[in-house]
Motif scaffolding. Structure first.
Motif, mmCIF file in Angstrom:
data_model
loop_
_atom_site.group_PDB
_atom_site.id
_atom_site.type_symbol
_atom_site.label_atom_id
_atom_site.label_comp_id
_atom_site.label_asym_id
_atom_site.label_seq_id
_atom_site.Cartn_x
_atom_site.Cartn_y
_atom_site.Cartn_z
ATOM 1 N N GLY A 20 0.831 -1.190 0.000
ATOM 2 C CA GLY A 20 0.000 0.000 0.000
ATOM 3 C C GLY A 20 0.868 1.242 0.000
ATOM 4 N N GLY A 21 0.237 2.403 0.144
ATOM 5 C CA GLY A 21 0.954 3.666 0.045
ATOM 6 C C GLY A 21 2.083 3.828 1.039
ATOM 7 N N ALA A 22 1.830 3.477 2.317
ATOM 8 C CA ALA A 22 2.857 3.653 3.355
ATOM 9 C C ALA A 22 4.070 2.771 3.084
ATOM 10 N N THR A 23 3.836 1.537 2.633
ATOM 11 C CA THR A 23 4.931 0.608 2.359
ATOM 12 C C THR A 23 5.749 1.051 1.149
ATOM 13 N N ILE A 24 5.064 1.501 0.100
ATOM 14 C CA ILE A 24 5.768 1.973 -1.094
ATOM 15 C C ILE A 24 6.618 3.194 -0.766
ATOM 16 N N SER A 25 6.044 4.129 0.003
ATOM 17 C CA SER A 25 6.801 5.322 0.403
ATOM 18 C C SER A 25 8.011 4.940 1.244
ATOM 19 N N PHE A 26 7.832 3.966 2.121
ATOM 20 C CA PHE A 26 8.932 3.492 2.962
ATOM 21 C C PHE A 26 10.058 2.898 2.118
ATOM 22 N N LYS A 193 8.471 17.952 12.427
ATOM 23 C CA LYS A 193 8.437 18.674 11.156
ATOM 24 C C LYS A 193 7.705 17.858 10.091
ATOM 25 N N CYS A 194 7.238 18.557 9.077
ATOM 26 C CA CYS A 194 6.599 17.915 7.934
ATOM 27 C C CYS A 194 7.657 17.644 6.871
ATOM 28 N N ILE A 195 7.734 16.394 6.424
ATOM 29 C CA ILE A 195 8.551 16.024 5.267
ATOM 30 C C ILE A 195 7.637 15.227 4.330
ATOM 31 N N TYR A 196 7.375 15.781 3.170
ATOM 32 C CA TYR A 196 6.476 15.102 2.242
ATOM 33 C C TYR A 196 7.069 13.782 1.762
ATOM 34 N N ASN A 197 6.205 12.828 1.475
ATOM 35 C CA ASN A 197 6.646 11.530 0.954
ATOM 36 C C ASN A 197 7.430 11.696 -0.340
ATOM 37 N N ARG A 366 6.120 21.853 -9.974
ATOM 38 C CA ARG A 366 5.927 22.077 -8.532
ATOM 39 C C ARG A 366 6.016 20.760 -7.770
ATOM 40 N N ALA A 367 5.450 19.701 -8.352
ATOM 41 C CA ALA A 367 5.465 18.386 -7.688
ATOM 42 C C ALA A 367 6.880 17.829 -7.579
ATOM 43 N N VAL A 368 7.672 17.983 -8.625
ATOM 44 C CA VAL A 368 9.054 17.495 -8.604
ATOM 45 C C VAL A 368 9.838 18.177 -7.491
ATOM 46 N N ASN A 369 9.635 19.480 -7.321
ATOM 47 C CA ASN A 369 10.351 20.236 -6.289
ATOM 48 C C ASN A 369 10.002 19.779 -4.874
ATOM 49 N N ALA A 370 8.783 19.272 -4.689
ATOM 50 C CA ALA A 370 8.320 18.936 -3.338
ATOM 51 C C ALA A 370 8.262 17.448 -3.037
ATOM 52 N N PHE A 371 7.988 16.610 -4.038
ATOM 53 C CA PHE A 371 7.634 15.212 -3.776
ATOM 54 C C PHE A 371 8.569 14.183 -4.403
ATOM 55 N N SER A 372 9.745 14.584 -4.830
ATOM 56 C CA SER A 372 10.654 13.602 -5.423
ATOM 57 C C SER A 372 11.273 12.728 -4.333
ATOM 58 N N ILE A 373 11.636 11.511 -4.688
ATOM 59 C CA ILE A 373 12.311 10.597 -3.767
ATOM 60 C C ILE A 373 13.620 11.210 -3.279
ATOM 61 N N GLU A 374 14.309 11.881 -4.192
ATOM 62 C CA GLU A 374 15.592 12.489 -3.848
ATOM 63 C C GLU A 374 15.428 13.571 -2.775
ATOM 64 N N GLN A 375 14.411 14.417 -2.939
ATOM 65 C CA GLN A 375 14.192 15.497 -1.978
ATOM 66 C C GLN A 375 13.793 14.938 -0.611
ATOM 67 N N ASN A 376 12.961 13.923 -0.608
ATOM 68 C CA ASN A 376 12.541 13.269 0.635
ATOM 69 C C ASN A 376 13.747 12.701 1.388
ATOM 70 N N ALA A 377 14.643 12.027 0.667
ATOM 71 C CA ALA A 377 15.812 11.418 1.296
ATOM 72 C C ALA A 377 16.761 12.476 1.861
ATOM 73 N N ILE A 378 16.937 13.571 1.148
ATOM 74 C CA ILE A 378 17.803 14.651 1.634
ATOM 75 C C ILE A 378 17.300 15.174 2.975
ATOM 76 N N GLU A 379 15.978 15.426 3.055
ATOM 77 C CA GLU A 379 15.403 15.990 4.282
ATOM 78 C C GLU A 379 15.503 15.010 5.460
ATOM 79 N N ILE A 380 15.268 13.732 5.184
ATOM 80 C CA ILE A 380 15.329 12.749 6.270
ATOM 81 C C ILE A 380 16.773 12.503 6.698
ATOM 82 N N TYR A 381 17.681 12.484 5.731
ATOM 83 C CA TYR A 381 19.095 12.328 6.109
ATOM 84 C C TYR A 381 19.573 13.503 6.974
ATOM 85 N N LYS A 382 19.151 14.712 6.636
ATOM 86 C CA LYS A 382 19.506 15.882 7.461
ATOM 87 C C LYS A 382 19.030 15.694 8.896
ATOM 88 N N LEU A 383 17.803 15.174 9.033
ATOM 89 C CA LEU A 383 17.263 14.931 10.375
ATOM 90 C C LEU A 383 18.106 13.892 11.116
#
Length: 393
Positions: A20-26, A193-197, A366-383
């Protein structure tokens, strides 16, 4: 951050292996984080039914990720929809408490043998990660992917008040939308904080292609996903657009699917609806669709909405929760009623190709700037990096 990436061992707790969505995002998240030197260890259910987890285990095997199976209890009150469930309620409460105790002990053993730097619980409905991480003084990240009550009608065990207090104390919290952050009163907490999938890679955001004459609907097929409204709207739309089809992708409850097929027969549109089941190539269907319809009543994030945006397909989404938040940011069409959905379907098919593509390209960027896998990983790695360098930041 330092240029040299530090290997950080993260133990992830997941509540299911169903795709499902949560597993794919994970999976998207950890696939990208490995490139940053993150060493993932996954703790999840010790059993899965039939082929439910087949795709999941195939993916983690390809990534060579260590997996430990234990009891993973979802800490929600037992359902009491009928007399049988009400009679068994005390027994089910006892079973839940026992599962929590067993799961906690099993997780303690796993943490002692793997010695992670961070524990990351991938969902809000599992609390044993918070309990054990606190006991062993390990930083804990709680990833809230759902409202729980608004979207799934779950009642938090033992109470929502206690859950929120846990979130606000000795935790680092990630929410997948700003609305979930506010919903749990975490928007004023500096450790939350909010980090989009991360939905797709930037490489998937290709030039929008010519559209075929169909609407797509891709999600688990169950009542709270709004399929009934989609079928009712399509039935009315179909009266004047006999060349269009509705393609429904996803797995779901057999009884509910039967009910929806019966409804389509009654509304004289069954011959134009394709029930396609789970598809590995769902991107191809969305890319070619005239629009993706997202009718969920309260979507935690609405990954299919974001995916449509990145694939150059205009989304038509319900004006609530995560779906609204995404469309507010990227652009797209919103509806609140079946009548409004019919109007939006007519609106999108009346667009000339040039107009459609111009709108789709703006949404896509706009979606690429906010919801890419690369952007998500950068934000989580920073955390992770900040936690690792200074656990009390």
């Amino acid at each position: 951050m330092e240029n040299k990436k530090k290997e950080i061992k993260v133990l992830y707790i997941i509540h299911g292996c169903q795709m499902g969505g949560a597993t794919i995002s994970f999976l998207n998240m950890i696939t990208e984080l490995v490139k940053y030197g993150i060493k993932p260890i996954i703790v999840g259910p010790n059993t899965y039914k039939g082929n439910t987890g087949k795709e999941f285990f195939k993916r983690i095997e390809q990534l060579n990720i260590e997996y430990h199976g234990i009891f993973i209890p979802m800490q929600i009150w037992p359902i009491t929809l009928n007399w049988e469930q009400r009679i068994l309620w005390p027994i089910n409460i006892l079973k839940l408490v026992i599962k929590i105790l067993i799961g906690t002990k099993q997780l303690e053993y796993t943490i002692k043998t793997t010695n992670p730097d961070i524990v990351h619980t991938n969902t809000g409905v599992v609390s044993i990660g918070n309990t054990v991480a606190k006991k062993y003084n390990i930083p804990h990240v709680w990833h809230l992917r759902e409202y729980q009550d608004k979207d799934f009608n779950w009642k938090i065990f033992p109470s929502k008040k206690i859950f929120i207090k846990k979130l606000q104390t000795d935790n680092y919290v990630i929410t997948i939308t700003k609305d979930i952050l506010r919903y749990f009163h975490l928007d004023k907490n500096s450790n939350c904080k909010c980090i989009y999938n991360g939905i797709l890679s930037t490489d998937d955001a290709k030039e929008p292609i010519s559209k075929e004459k169909y609407f797509a609907c891709a999600s688990q097929i169950q009542e709270n996903k709004g399929h009934e409204d989609v079928i009712r709207a399509f039935a009315e739309f179909y009266k004047t657009h006999k060349d269009y089809r509705l393609k429904i992708l996803g797995f779901g409850d057999k009884h509910f699917i039967y009910k929806m097929k019966k409804l389509s027969l009654q509304l004289n549109c069954s011959e134009a609806i394709d029930w396609l089941g789970y598809k590995n190539n769902v991107k191809d269907y969305i890319r070619k669709a005239r629009a993706l319809i997202v009718a969920s009543w309260f979507e935690g994030f609405g990954r299919m909405t974001a995916e449509a945006c990145m694939l150059g397909c205009i989304p038509i989404g319900r004006n609530t929760a995560g779906t609204k938040e995404i469309i507010d940011y990227t652009g797209g069409l919103r509806f609140s009623t079946v009548g409004e959905l019919i109007s939006r379907m007519n609106e999108v098919v009346e667009m000339q190709e040039r107009e459609y593509n111009n709108i789709a390209k703006c949404i896509q960027q706009r979606a690429v700037n906010a919801f890419s896998i690369e952007q998500n990983a950068i934000e989580i790695y920073k955390l992770y990096y900040n936690i690792y360098k200074n656990p009390s930041f």
